[in-house]
Write an enzyme that holds these catalytic residues in place. Structure first.
Site, PDB file in Angstrom:
ATOM      1  N   ASN A   9       0.849  -0.958  -0.044  1.00 32.13           N
ATOM      2  CA  ASN A   9      -0.070   0.181   0.131  1.00 32.13           C
ATOM      3  C   ASN A   9       0.922   1.118   0.016  1.00 32.13           C
ATOM      4  O   ASN A   9       1.379   1.739   1.153  1.00 32.13           O
ATOM      5  CB  ASN A   9      -0.802  -0.202   1.339  1.00 32.13           C
ATOM      6  N   TRP A  10       0.962   1.907  -1.257  1.00 31.60           N
ATOM      7  CA  TRP A  10       1.917   3.213  -1.161  1.00 31.60           C
ATOM      8  C   TRP A  10       1.405   4.258  -0.539  1.00 31.60           C
ATOM      9  O   TRP A  10       1.887   5.314  -0.502  1.00 31.60           O
ATOM     10  CB  TRP A  10       2.036   3.361  -2.804  1.00 31.60           C
ATOM     11  N   LYS A  11      -0.014   4.358  -0.137  1.00 32.54           N
ATOM     12  CA  LYS A  11      -0.531   5.471   0.367  1.00 32.54           C
ATOM     13  C   LYS A  11      -0.523   6.628  -0.439  1.00 32.54           C
ATOM     14  O   LYS A  11      -0.381   6.517  -1.721  1.00 32.54           O
ATOM     15  CB  LYS A  11      -0.086   5.644   2.029  1.00 32.54           C
ATOM     16  N   HIS A  93      -9.255   1.363   5.300  1.00 32.17           N
ATOM     17  CA  HIS A  93      -7.997   1.534   5.952  1.00 32.17           C
ATOM     18  C   HIS A  93      -8.223   2.484   7.165  1.00 32.17           C
ATOM     19  O   HIS A  93      -9.066   3.242   7.027  1.00 32.17           O
ATOM     20  CB  HIS A  93      -7.007   1.987   4.776  1.00 32.17           C
ATOM     21  N   GLU A  95      -6.575   4.776   8.027  1.00 32.00           N
ATOM     22  CA  GLU A  95      -6.186   6.013   7.574  1.00 32.00           C
ATOM     23  C   GLU A  95      -7.577   6.878   7.292  1.00 32.00           C
ATOM     24  O   GLU A  95      -7.872   8.125   7.365  1.00 32.00           O
ATOM     25  CB  GLU A  95      -4.808   6.432   6.908  1.00 32.00           C
ATOM     26  N   GLU A 163      -4.837  -4.834  10.634  1.00 31.01           N
ATOM     27  CA  GLU A 163      -3.766  -3.803  10.821  1.00 31.01           C
ATOM     28  C   GLU A 163      -4.159  -3.182  12.174  1.00 31.01           C
ATOM     29  O   GLU A 163      -4.897  -2.109  12.407  1.00 31.01           O
ATOM     30  CB  GLU A 163      -4.026  -2.687   9.808  1.00 31.01           C
ATOM     31  N   GLY A 169       3.299   2.320  10.696  1.00 33.09           N
ATOM     32  CA  GLY A 169       4.320   3.366  10.396  1.00 33.09           C
ATOM     33  C   GLY A 169       5.124   3.395  11.831  1.00 33.09           C
ATOM     34  O   GLY A 169       5.875   4.632  12.066  1.00 33.09           O
ATOM     35  N   SER A 209       4.095  -2.459  10.135  1.00 31.72           N
ATOM     36  CA  SER A 209       5.438  -2.366  10.527  1.00 31.72           C
ATOM     37  C   SER A 209       6.167  -3.772  10.025  1.00 31.72           C
ATOM     38  O   SER A 209       7.010  -4.388  10.680  1.00 31.72           O
ATOM     39  CB  SER A 209       5.765  -2.077  11.965  1.00 31.72           C
ATOM     40  N   GLY A 230       2.933  -1.271   4.049  1.00 34.00           N
ATOM     41  CA  GLY A 230       3.043   0.128   3.803  1.00 34.00           C
ATOM     42  C   GLY A 230       4.234   0.598   3.410  1.00 34.00           C
ATOM     43  O   GLY A 230       4.998   0.229   2.361  1.00 34.00           O
ATOM     44  N   GLY A 231       5.404   1.306   4.325  1.00 33.78           N
ATOM     45  CA  GLY A 231       6.426   1.958   4.110  1.00 33.78           C
ATOM     46  C   GLY A 231       7.389   1.089   3.393  1.00 33.78           C
ATOM     47  O   GLY A 231       8.305   1.358   2.473  1.00 33.78           O
TER      48      GLY A 231
HETATM   49  P1  13P Z   1       3.392   0.257   7.600  1.00 31.41           P
HETATM   50  O1  13P Z   1       3.863  -0.999   6.782  1.00 31.41           O
HETATM   51  O2  13P Z   1       4.110   1.615   6.981  1.00 31.41           O
HETATM   52  O3  13P Z   1       3.510   0.203   8.820  1.00 31.41           O
HETATM   53  O4  13P Z   1       2.107   0.404   6.974  1.00 31.41           O
HETATM   54  C1  13P Z   1       0.902  -0.637   7.242  1.00 31.41           C
HETATM   55  C2  13P Z   1      -0.092  -0.216   6.318  1.00 31.41           C
HETATM   56  O5  13P Z   1      -0.932   0.848   6.897  1.00 31.41           O
HETATM   57  C3  13P Z   1      -0.569  -0.831   5.128  1.00 31.41           C
HETATM   58  O6  13P Z   1      -1.603  -0.517   4.596  1.00 31.41           O
END
Ligand code: 13P
Length: 251
Positions: A9-11, A93, A95, A163, A169, A209, A230-231
């Site tokens: 997920n590149w957000k 999500h 977010e 999640e 993050g 993470s 994510g990251g």
């Molecule tokens: P991170 O891997 O950066 O913690 O993010 C997880 C996430 O929200 C994937 O949707």
């Protein structure tokens, strides 16, 4: 047998230059033995789909509207995602739940529309730190599952991602036992609602993470069928390490 899935997920990260990472990833994982998905920002969907064409890597959106079309300035329909080359979409999500006030019923409506459009829908659930500390994790997850997952769900059109908000993050990860407890709970809830056949066929991802260094032990936990990353999905080298850990799990 549930096919394993490594989803990135590149957000809100990445412009055209980031497609180079996707090119590297396609080269490193041409015809992977697990499913690999990248969800870039909407502006890159079409180019990303072209970049990974023929590699076996899939492309997905990060949200869609609950309506099929209409006067919704700035929003994207499920059909538009499909048209741009997406075959998956992430919905609910944390977010989006936080930044846009999305409620379980909004997510369920979006999921219905996405499934009707033929998109594989990844519905996200997860507790906050306060909720975990108050020992409310399973209640919260149970409510999110029953509220956001539509009745038409099957093992083909639904994936659930667990999640924990406090692990996103932050570099903090639940213990393997905590991950297993929640994943077993989600599996039991799906089996109770949809019957054993469908309940057992839905893939469950862990997110929060996940890195190349901790992926293997997480993938070893029961009812973890992959990760939503994510990251670490932004760099081909890092995401590749996670995909390799998942490939080792199936070999
Ligand atoms: P991170 O891997 O950066 O913690 O993010 C997880 C996430 O929200 C994937 O949707």
């Amino acid at each position: 047998m549930r096919r394993k899935l490594a989803a990135g997920n590149w957000k809100m990260n990445g412009t055209g230059a980031a497609l180079a990472e996707l090119e590297s990833l396609s080269a490193l994982h041409h015809a992977p033995s697990v499913d690999v998905l990248v969800c870039p920002p909407a502006t890159l969907l079409n180019r990303a789909a072209q970049t990974v064409h023929g590699s076996g890597i899939s492309i997905g959106g990060q949200d869609c509207h609950s309506e099929v079309s209409g006067a919704h300035t700035g929003d994207l329909s499920a059909e538009m995602l499909r048209d741009a080359g997406a075959t998956y979409v992430i919905l609910g999500h944390s977010e989006r739940r936080e930044d846009h006030g999305e409620q379980n019923e909004d997510i369920r409506a979006k999921a219905r529309t996405a499934m009707n459009a033929g998109l594989v829908t990844i519905i996200c659930v997860g507790e906050s730190l306060e909720q975990r500390e108050a020992a409310n994790t399973l209640d919260i997850i149970g409510g999110q599952l029953s509220g956001s997952i539509p009745d038409q769900s099957t093992g083909e059109n639904l994936i659930v991602a667990y999640e924990p908000i406090w692990a996103i993050g932050t570099g903090k990860v639940p213990t393997l036992e905590e991950i297993g407890d929640v994943h077993d709970f989600i599996r039991a809830r799906l089996e109770r609602r949809f019957g054993e056949g469908v309940g057992r066929s839905v893939r469950l991802l862990y997110g929060g993470s996940v890195k190349p260094g901790n992926a293997a032990e997480i993938f070893n936990v029961s009812n973890v069928d992959g990760a939503l990353v994510g990251g670490a999905s932004l760099k081909a080298q890092d995401f590749s390490g996670i995909i390799s850990a998942l490939e080792r799990e199936v070999s």
